[in-house]
Design a protein around this motif. Sequence first.
Motif, PDB file in Angstrom:
ATOM      1  N   PRO A 113       0.811  -1.216   0.000  1.00 24.84           N
ATOM      2  CA  PRO A 113       0.000   0.000   0.000  1.00 24.84           C
ATOM      3  C   PRO A 113       0.851   1.276   0.000  1.00 24.84           C
ATOM      4  CG  PRO A 113      -0.911  -1.599   1.528  1.00 24.84           C
ATOM      5  CD  PRO A 113       0.391  -2.163   1.050  1.00 24.84           C
ATOM      6  N   GLY A 114       0.543   2.179  -0.911  1.00 27.18           N
ATOM      7  CA  GLY A 114       1.269   3.436  -1.010  1.00 27.18           C
ATOM      8  C   GLY A 114       2.470   3.407  -1.926  1.00 27.18           C
ATOM      9  N   GLU A 163      -4.422   2.033  -0.640  1.00 25.94           N
ATOM     10  CA  GLU A 163      -4.391   1.536   0.735  1.00 25.94           C
ATOM     11  C   GLU A 163      -5.202   0.242   0.834  1.00 25.94           C
ATOM     12  OE1 GLU A 163      -2.694   2.503   3.438  1.00 25.94           O
ATOM     13  OE2 GLU A 163      -1.667   3.852   2.035  1.00 25.94           O
TER      14      GLU A 163
END
Length: 258
Positions: free
Chosen positions: A148-149, A190
């Motif tokens: 995520p990210g 996310e």
Amino acid sequence: MGSSVEHPETDESDSTGASATPPQRTGALHGLWVFLREVVIVVALALVLSLVLKTWVVQSFWIPSGSMENTLRIHDRVVVSLFTPRFADLERGEIVVFTDPGGWLGAQPPAEAPATGLPAAVEQGLSWVGILPEDAGNHLIKRVIGLPGDRVACQGDGSPVTVNGVPLTEPYLYPGAAPSDTAFDIRVPEGHVWVMGDHRNDSADSREHDHPGENGSAGSVPIDDVVGRAVAVMWPVSHLDWLGVPETFESVPPPAAG
């Protein structure tokens, strides 16, 4: 003269004429019953333990396609740890099993597991308790490239895949396969991961299911869909291997904020 008295011989048969059951036979029947009872108890405990392990600890799956060659080959059996991501965070480079996020498998017929020679009902029961590998069904297996990210990108011209600006050295790729024939530049949402097969030109992975303008939102896999992390190849014996995390991911920095 005294008279002698003759004593009649004792008859060992009972009054009905039937002989009593020999003690040896009674003991043998009792011993057989005790043995069978212990076998049933042991088998039942083994099945319960196997079911508990399958539910909370480990599960086995078989590989139905060549999308992860040569790391994983068709009909390989892999052991999957269920602790990840339940109790441990996913890491870049790990190989994970996940349920179809929606439409990845398409309308293709379910892959058939290798024949065991057992009746179908027996195979299903052994698979249910975890003794036989889980049917491929609606599960897929790929390598986590982005968390995520992360910003994951590739120019698609033989250039390496980059994660947060760091190019990956990928020794696990299928011999002769390019890092990606498809150009992409995405930010992993996310709660999702970006996954790719090791046989890049034979893997319908995150690249296939993302589209221009979606920036990874469609191609990324929800972490909630991840069943677990594949930790080892257990069968056939000639393919025994530990599925660790390649060193190339150690140099990848955390994603930039924003």
